[in-house]
Design a protein around this motif. Sequence first.
Motif, short mmCIF file in Angstrom:
data_model
loop_
_atom_site.label_atom_id
_atom_site.label_comp_id
_atom_site.label_asym_id
_atom_site.label_seq_id
_atom_site.Cartn_x
_atom_site.Cartn_y
_atom_site.Cartn_z
N ILE A 146 0.86 -1.19 0.00
CA ILE A 146 0.00 0.00 0.00
C ILE A 146 0.89 1.23 0.00
CG2 ILE A 146 -1.71 1.33 1.31
CD1 ILE A 146 -2.66 -1.32 2.56
N VAL A 147 0.56 2.19 -0.87
CA VAL A 147 1.26 3.48 -0.90
C VAL A 147 0.22 4.58 -0.86
CG1 VAL A 147 2.73 5.05 -2.21
CG2 VAL A 147 3.26 2.60 -2.15
N CYS A 148 0.41 5.51 0.05
CA CYS A 148 -0.50 6.66 0.13
C CYS A 148 0.31 7.94 -0.03
CB CYS A 148 -1.23 6.68 1.46
SG CYS A 148 -2.56 7.92 1.51
N PRO A 149 0.14 8.65 -1.15
CA PRO A 149 0.85 9.92 -1.33
C PRO A 149 0.29 10.99 -0.40
CG PRO A 149 -0.02 9.06 -3.41
CD PRO A 149 -0.67 8.30 -2.31
N ARG A 150 0.98 12.08 -0.36
CA ARG A 150 0.56 13.21 0.47
C ARG A 150 -0.61 13.94 -0.21
NH1 ARG A 150 4.61 18.18 1.41
NH2 ARG A 150 3.21 19.61 2.48
N ASP A 183 8.03 20.09 -9.32
CA ASP A 183 9.39 20.56 -9.56
C ASP A 183 10.35 19.43 -9.88
OD1 ASP A 183 9.62 19.31 -7.12
OD2 ASP A 183 9.96 21.15 -5.98
N GLY A 184 9.84 18.20 -9.89
CA GLY A 184 10.68 17.06 -10.26
C GLY A 184 11.61 16.58 -9.16
N ARG A 185 11.57 17.24 -8.01
CA ARG A 185 12.47 16.83 -6.94
C ARG A 185 11.99 15.53 -6.29
NH1 ARG A 185 13.35 21.98 -3.10
NH2 ARG A 185 11.06 21.99 -3.27
N PRO A 186 12.92 14.68 -5.87
CA PRO A 186 12.52 13.43 -5.20
C PRO A 186 11.90 13.71 -3.84
CG PRO A 186 14.90 13.72 -5.07
CD PRO A 186 14.38 14.81 -5.98
N ALA A 187 11.10 12.77 -3.38
CA ALA A 187 10.44 12.91 -2.07
C ALA A 187 10.62 11.61 -1.29
CB ALA A 187 8.96 13.23 -2.27
N LYS A 188 10.45 11.71 0.01
CA LYS A 188 10.63 10.55 0.88
C LYS A 188 9.52 9.52 0.66
CE LYS A 188 14.26 11.81 3.34
NZ LYS A 188 15.51 11.02 3.39
N LEU A 189 9.92 8.29 0.51
CA LEU A 189 8.98 7.16 0.57
C LEU A 189 9.33 6.42 1.85
CD1 LEU A 189 6.77 5.47 -0.96
CD2 LEU A 189 8.66 3.99 -1.66
N TYR A 225 3.40 2.23 2.93
CA TYR A 225 4.34 3.34 2.80
C TYR A 225 3.59 4.65 2.58
CZ TYR A 225 8.40 0.24 2.29
OH TYR A 225 9.40 -0.68 2.50
N ASN A 226 4.15 5.72 3.09
CA ASN A 226 3.73 7.08 2.73
C ASN A 226 4.71 7.64 1.71
OD1 ASN A 226 1.41 7.49 4.22
ND2 ASN A 226 2.52 8.19 6.03
N TYR A 227 4.17 8.29 0.69
CA TYR A 227 5.01 8.99 -0.29
C TYR A 227 4.81 10.47 -0.06
CZ TYR A 227 7.10 10.23 -4.80
OH TYR A 227 7.90 10.77 -5.78
N ASP A 228 5.88 11.16 0.34
CA ASP A 228 5.76 12.53 0.82
C ASP A 228 5.75 13.55 -0.32
OD1 ASP A 228 5.35 14.11 3.03
OD2 ASP A 228 7.48 14.58 3.30
N LYS A 229 4.89 13.29 -1.30
CA LYS A 229 4.71 14.23 -2.41
C LYS A 229 3.22 14.38 -2.67
CE LYS A 229 7.36 14.60 -6.09
NZ LYS A 229 8.04 14.36 -7.41
N MET A 256 9.92 11.24 12.52
CA MET A 256 11.34 11.28 12.17
C MET A 256 11.78 10.03 11.42
SD MET A 256 13.17 13.00 15.51
CE MET A 256 14.80 12.53 14.92
N ARG A 257 10.96 8.98 11.48
CA ARG A 257 11.27 7.76 10.73
C ARG A 257 11.48 8.04 9.25
NH1 ARG A 257 10.15 2.76 12.56
NH2 ARG A 257 9.34 2.11 10.54
N LYS A 258 10.76 9.03 8.72
CA LYS A 258 10.87 9.30 7.29
C LYS A 258 12.30 9.65 6.87
CE LYS A 258 8.02 12.80 7.09
NZ LYS A 258 7.22 13.93 6.54
N TYR A 259 13.06 10.25 7.78
CA TYR A 259 14.41 10.68 7.43
C TYR A 259 15.40 9.51 7.37
CZ TYR A 259 12.30 15.16 8.31
OH TYR A 259 11.46 16.24 8.27
N LEU A 260 14.95 8.33 7.79
CA LEU A 260 15.77 7.14 7.68
C LEU A 260 15.64 6.48 6.31
CD1 LEU A 260 14.96 5.54 11.17
CD2 LEU A 260 16.88 7.04 10.57
#
Length: 340
Positions: free
Chosen positions: A149-153, A169-175, A231-235, A332-336
């Motif tokens: 499961i993936v849920c975007p922002r 903007d094409g920049r990558p985001a945290k998954l 997973y969360n996709y931070d975009k 803070m888990r996202k930064y890992l």
Amino acid sequence: MEINAEECLKANDNLYLQADVESVPVKDRADGATPVVSIVIPAYKRVSMLKDALSSALSQDTGLPYEVVVVEDNPEPDTGIGSYLAGIDDSRLRYLKNVSNLGLVGNFNRALTVGRGEITVILHDDDFLLPSYVREIVRIMEVRRDADIVCPRPLKWRDGTPLALPEDDGRPAKLWKPLTSWEPFCRTFIPTGMAIRRSSIARSGGFDYISGPSTDLYFIVRAGLSGLNYYNYDKILFVYRWSENESLKFSTRCAFVEAGFPLRRHLLSRSRIPRFITKALLENYSFRALEDIRTNFPDMEFDPSSLTLPSSPVRRWFNAKTADITAAVLRMRKYLYPSL
């Protein structure tokens, strides 16, 4: 009446409880191509909002084959949705009509089962996808083959206010992978805009019929406890529209609390963290929920006897600080995780 959280989480046969109710194909795909993605839209009467949702689904910026499936939960022979869809000539569109009313939860479960693609995307009939949604979600789920499961922002938009869509903007985001057993404490899941592999749908257990308006929250916790990887996709890839609906009623807000409190209590009882922290988290949730109801419904009476409330202002302060720190640590888990 308080919900039995443990029983709700054990309810894992929801998808087929109303299997005897048929969903009749009124309009079927004409191109015959096997879709990679199925965007499924459970619908009931709100044709004006459905137009935005459907338009966004059919306007995806991708060369991948995909389908859009509208599942109407209205057995009446002539409906505004039926008339509207009859005038759309698009080979990717499927339109199913339930022969009898399944209800909100039942129609959500039906929508989960009718897609033919490898990936199923649930879209509320009052929300809409950004043009890059399908392209991005397929890319992400190909990179992370373990993701069920993936849920975007979401972009949260209050209906009637100006809408400013973000530029890609094409920049990558945290998954990143949240702890689903802690979802109620940081609330990072929204079912609309969710992508789930078709092979994982049965294991998710579907949306249960006994947790009331909190069925979406119980869904993701149940799925996580069953071993599915969420997973969360931070975009930002979709718009979550806020409007005057059932969730803003007094009775519904009370039902949220009556289902939310026992879920949090049950999950904390399974954890190994110190009791003074679990007590602070429960008291903070109870106090904030009660204050929210009293603020939004000052003329209504809500019985808080089932909640665990703080005994003093000092205790309220401690609880709030504990909850803030806990939420910050969880996020803070996202930064890992890497950006994709």
